[in-house]
Design a protein around this motif. Structure first.
Motif, PDB file in Angstrom:
ATOM      1  N   GLY A 188       0.862  -0.914   0.054  1.00  0.00           N
ATOM      2  CA  GLY A 188       0.056   0.196  -0.121  1.00  0.00           C
ATOM      3  C   GLY A 188       0.973   1.188   0.081  1.00  0.00           C
ATOM      4  O   GLY A 188       2.135   1.174  -0.008  1.00  0.00           O
TER       5      GLY A 188
ATOM      6  N   TRP B 189      -3.256   4.506   0.793  1.00  0.00           N
ATOM      7  CA  TRP B 189      -3.688   3.569  -0.156  1.00  0.00           C
ATOM      8  C   TRP B 189      -3.616   2.417   0.434  1.00  0.00           C
ATOM      9  O   TRP B 189      -2.802   1.753   1.096  1.00  0.00           O
ATOM     10  CB  TRP B 189      -2.738   3.429  -1.404  1.00  0.00           C
ATOM     11  CG  TRP B 189      -2.649   4.759  -2.206  1.00  0.00           C
ATOM     12  CD1 TRP B 189      -3.254   6.024  -2.033  1.00  0.00           C
ATOM     13  CD2 TRP B 189      -2.086   4.932  -3.394  1.00  0.00           C
ATOM     14  NE1 TRP B 189      -2.972   7.029  -2.918  1.00  0.00           N
ATOM     15  CE2 TRP B 189      -2.246   6.389  -3.903  1.00  0.00           C
ATOM     16  CE3 TRP B 189      -1.467   3.995  -4.192  1.00  0.00           C
ATOM     17  CZ2 TRP B 189      -1.785   6.504  -5.129  1.00  0.00           C
ATOM     18  CZ3 TRP B 189      -0.698   4.401  -5.454  1.00  0.00           C
ATOM     19  CH2 TRP B 189      -0.858   5.760  -5.908  1.00  0.00           C
ATOM     20  N   ASP B 190      -4.970   1.576   0.502  1.00  0.00           N
ATOM     21  CA  ASP B 190      -5.015   0.299   1.180  1.00  0.00           C
ATOM     22  C   ASP B 190      -3.850  -0.605   0.735  1.00  0.00           C
ATOM     23  O   ASP B 190      -3.441  -0.925  -0.464  1.00  0.00           O
ATOM     24  CB  ASP B 190      -6.125  -0.430   0.908  1.00  0.00           C
ATOM     25  CG  ASP B 190      -7.428   0.474   1.598  1.00  0.00           C
ATOM     26  OD1 ASP B 190      -7.151   1.094   2.514  1.00  0.00           O
ATOM     27  OD2 ASP B 190      -8.536   0.435   1.038  1.00  0.00           O
TER      28      ASP B 190
ATOM     29  N   ASN C 146      -3.718   8.004  -7.768  1.00  0.00           N
ATOM     30  CA  ASN C 146      -4.336   8.171  -6.762  1.00  0.00           C
ATOM     31  C   ASN C 146      -5.334   7.049  -6.434  1.00  0.00           C
ATOM     32  O   ASN C 146      -6.536   7.064  -5.993  1.00  0.00           O
ATOM     33  CB  ASN C 146      -5.363   9.413  -6.950  1.00  0.00           C
ATOM     34  CG  ASN C 146      -4.880  10.695  -7.060  1.00  0.00           C
ATOM     35  OD1 ASN C 146      -3.763  10.854  -6.720  1.00  0.00           O
ATOM     36  ND2 ASN C 146      -5.596  11.447  -7.887  1.00  0.00           N
ATOM     37  N   ASN C 147      -4.754   6.182  -6.233  1.00  0.00           N
ATOM     38  CA  ASN C 147      -5.100   4.563  -5.899  1.00  0.00           C
ATOM     39  C   ASN C 147      -6.240   3.772  -6.662  1.00  0.00           C
ATOM     40  O   ASN C 147      -6.549   2.818  -6.397  1.00  0.00           O
ATOM     41  CB  ASN C 147      -5.557   4.801  -4.240  1.00  0.00           C
ATOM     42  CG  ASN C 147      -5.827   3.431  -3.562  1.00  0.00           C
ATOM     43  OD1 ASN C 147      -4.881   2.473  -3.850  1.00  0.00           O
ATOM     44  ND2 ASN C 147      -6.620   3.264  -2.757  1.00  0.00           N
TER      45      ASN C 147
END
Length: 417
Positions: A253, A262-263, A297-298
């Motif tokens: 992440g 971010w996961d 952005n993830n």
């Protein structure tokens, strides 16, 4: 992006050099290097037994050297080479040799008009910046980097001596970061990839705190969390916030200042890169084995490839381009999730036009090189081609290449791509 307003943008082709002028009367000529504006072409030539000269636009300077290596043009057009004379190594910049010699030099870095190199003297290691070496050198130095101001430099250094088999001393931490020749007080088991903030006032890096624990250190102070692994950090432009990919429970992440933003859902996540204004963060990620893409952005692009490399963000920070290797072992360029048509034996890193509407690159197919703009060939094929550049108004493209013995620069219309 470098200032290109004073470059020659008059349309047309101009032969800059017939390389036969450099190769006449020499034992051999090494690879040609070309300045960003295409006006200068230079090569190292072996002029006699154990004698080397620098041929610039067909003319040799008076100096001859025992050896010359690692030629490189700076973004502002300086020709930098490492040269050996009387068993010592020097830096040559546009034919002017820095006065101090060293046991060995390598890793030329150029930013902000400055030049820095890695240096070894009497089996001690450090850096030499704009002609001045660090006062204190170290038993080991690596992972060299340079700040945007052209004078700030840093690297990982060994701060404590270690004899053979002193494994417990190694595990106690003997590495740190030296910034402009001064080491942090904190030591770590290992240190990797120091990077500067945009104002060059801070440095962040990967650190290994034990055999199993990794984290990020900023100006010597570690984040308050350890991870299974981390990758190279990046400063958010305009501030001191540091972002870095981190591995937690086998998945990757993105963390900011030690907190997950971010996961950790990625099989791989690395090469983070911010837009210039800091609004968008891009990285190369993988959702599974051999399923690489670009993440903004993830949010990942919808396409995946076995390999994705050389991420480049557009000047406005909204778009990105990256090289992709396809399942058939051919290469293409992917821009904002759309792959260009066609297969190539090799694709080279992308360059954006200033307005972000065009992407150019060098592509190789069947031994010939083309400049591609938005996926279409631009101009003629070459035996060798160099990175293109766009005019400040994005309407023209500078194409540089060698055909036979002729090196030429061409300014072509880029409005139709």
């Amino acid at each position: 992006m470098q200032d290109r307003s004073n470059w020659d943008w008059d349309p047309g082709k101009r032969v800059v050099l017939d390389t036969a002028k450099c190769s006449e009367g020499v034992q051999w000529m090494e690879e040609l290097h070309v300045s960003p504006d295409g006006e200068t072409a230079a090569a190292i030539c072996c002029t006699d037994e154990a004698e080397f000269g620098l041929c610039v636009n067909g003319e040799f300077g008076e100096d001859r050297f025992e050896k010359a290596i690692c030629p490189k043009f700076t973004p502002d057009g300086k020709y930098v080479t490492l040269v050996s004379q009387d068993m010592e190594w020097y830096v040559s910049v546009d034919g002017e040799v820095w006065p101090e010699g060293y046991g060995f030099l390598w890793n030329i870095m150029t930013k902000g008009g400055g030049v820095a190199v890695a240096v070894q003297q009497d089996m001690k290691y450090g850096m030499c910046v704009n002609g001045t070496a660090w006062e204190d050198l170290f038993d080991n130095a690596n992972n060299f980097t340079m700040g945007a101001d052209g004078k700030s430099v840093a690297c990982a250094v060994q701060t404590e001596p270690m004899g053979q088999a002193e494994i417990f001393k190694f595990q106690s931490g003997i590495f740190s970061v030296a910034v402009n020749g001064v080491a942090w007080k904190e030591n770590f088991v290992n240190v990797y990839t120091p990077v500067f903030s945009d104002d060059c006032a801070s440095v962040a890096c990967q650190v290994r705190r034990s055999l199993y624990d990794y984290t990020i250190a900023v100006d010597g102070k570690v984040w308050n969390k350890n991870y299974n692994c981390v990758w190279e950090p990046v400063f958010k432009p305009g501030g001191k916030d540091v972002f870095a990919p981190v591995r937690i429970a086998g998945k990757w992440g993105m963390a900011a200042n030690g907190e997950l933003v971010w996961d950790n859902k990625w099989t791989q996540l690395w090469h983070p890169q911010f837009a210039q204004d800091g609004k968008n963060l891009f990285a190369i990620g993988a959702s599974g084995f051999g399923k690489f893409t670009v993440v903004k952005n993830n949010a990942p692009w919808s396409v995946t490839f076995p390999v994705v490399t050389n991420l480049v963000v557009s000047p406005d920070g909204e778009k990105a381009a990256a090289i992709a290797k396809k399942p058939n072992d051919q290469y293409t360029m992917v821009v904002d999730g759309t792959a260009w048509a066609g297969d190539y034996d090799m694709i080279f890193p992308a360059v954006f036009s200033p307005d972000g509407s065009k992407v150019g690159c060098v592509a190789e197919k069947d031994g010939k090189f083309n400049i591609l703009v938005n996926g279409k060939p631009c101009g003629e094929s070459f035996d060798r081609a160099f990175t293109p550049a766009f005019s400040p108004d994005s309407t023209k493209v500078l194409v540089k290449g060698v055909s036979g013995t002729e090196y030429s620069r061409s300014v072509l219309d880029a409005t139709g791509f």
